[in-house]
Scaffold this motif. Structure first.
Motif, PDB file in Angstrom:
ATOM      1  N   HIS A  29       0.809  -1.227   0.000  1.00  0.00           N
ATOM      2  CA  HIS A  29       0.000   0.000   0.000  1.00  0.00           C
ATOM      3  C   HIS A  29       0.842   1.277   0.000  1.00  0.00           C
ATOM      4  O   HIS A  29       0.411   2.300   0.503  1.00  0.00           O
ATOM      5  N   LYS A  30       2.034   1.215  -0.583  1.00  0.00           N
ATOM      6  CA  LYS A  30       2.889   2.401  -0.729  1.00  0.00           C
ATOM      7  C   LYS A  30       2.730   2.974  -2.126  1.00  0.00           C
ATOM      8  O   LYS A  30       2.206   2.337  -3.026  1.00  0.00           O
ATOM      9  N   LYS A  31       3.211   4.186  -2.304  1.00  0.00           N
ATOM     10  CA  LYS A  31       3.194   4.855  -3.603  1.00  0.00           C
ATOM     11  C   LYS A  31       4.638   5.103  -4.042  1.00  0.00           C
ATOM     12  O   LYS A  31       5.458   5.520  -3.233  1.00  0.00           O
ATOM     13  N   LEU A  33       7.056   6.869  -7.200  1.00  0.00           N
ATOM     14  CA  LEU A  33       7.230   7.659  -8.410  1.00  0.00           C
ATOM     15  C   LEU A  33       8.571   7.258  -9.005  1.00  0.00           C
ATOM     16  O   LEU A  33       9.615   7.406  -8.348  1.00  0.00           O
ATOM     17  N   ASN A  53       2.560  -6.716  -6.837  1.00  0.00           N
ATOM     18  CA  ASN A  53       1.115  -6.508  -6.857  1.00  0.00           C
ATOM     19  C   ASN A  53       0.381  -7.753  -7.345  1.00  0.00           C
ATOM     20  O   ASN A  53      -0.619  -8.162  -6.768  1.00  0.00           O
ATOM     21  N   ILE A  60       0.308  -1.696  -4.369  1.00  0.00           N
ATOM     22  CA  ILE A  60       1.329  -0.670  -4.590  1.00  0.00           C
ATOM     23  C   ILE A  60       0.880   0.211  -5.754  1.00  0.00           C
ATOM     24  O   ILE A  60       0.485  -0.289  -6.798  1.00  0.00           O
ATOM     25  N   ASP A  61       0.932   1.517  -5.551  1.00  0.00           N
ATOM     26  CA  ASP A  61       0.648   2.476  -6.622  1.00  0.00           C
ATOM     27  C   ASP A  61       1.967   2.898  -7.251  1.00  0.00           C
ATOM     28  O   ASP A  61       2.879   3.334  -6.544  1.00  0.00           O
ATOM     29  N   ILE A  62       2.050   2.766  -8.567  1.00  0.00           N
ATOM     30  CA  ILE A  62       3.285   3.080  -9.280  1.00  0.00           C
ATOM     31  C   ILE A  62       2.997   4.178 -10.289  1.00  0.00           C
ATOM     32  O   ILE A  62       2.107   4.039 -11.127  1.00  0.00           O
ATOM     33  N   PHE A  63       3.751   5.249 -10.177  1.00  0.00           N
ATOM     34  CA  PHE A  63       3.648   6.363 -11.106  1.00  0.00           C
ATOM     35  C   PHE A  63       4.969   6.432 -11.861  1.00  0.00           C
ATOM     36  O   PHE A  63       6.005   6.681 -11.264  1.00  0.00           O
TER      37      PHE A  63
END
Length: 82
Positions: A29-31, A33, A53, A60-63
């Motif tokens: 649940h981390k982000k 960049l 994921n 996990i949010d990946i930008f």
């Protein structure tokens, strides 16, 4: 560039990383960049996080920052819906 999503040897490498680094749970649940996401190191990092994921439902949010949509599509088209 080539899509690595379905190459068994690359998947084995990602599995080896997971076995090597047991602290992947801290990424849950981390982000992230990632600049230069279409480069060698950036794309490997994106693959690793997306694999976490997929395998562990890590959330996990990946930008990723890409130089163009073409560079994204040539390397990550298999992840387009993620």
């Amino acid at each position: 560039m080539q899509n690595y999503c379905d190459i068994p040897l690359y998947q084995d490498d990602l599995n080896s990383l997971i076995k090597l680094r047991k602290d992947y749970v801290t990424y849950k649940h981390k982000k992230f960049l990632i600049t230069g996401a279409s480069g060698l190191v950036g794309s490997a990092l994106v693959d690793y996080l997306l694999y976490l994921n997929k395998k562990f439902n890590s959330g996990i949010d990946i930008f990723g920052v890409f130089s163009s949509e073409t560079s994204f599509n040539s390397r990550f088209s298999c992840y387009k819906n993620n």
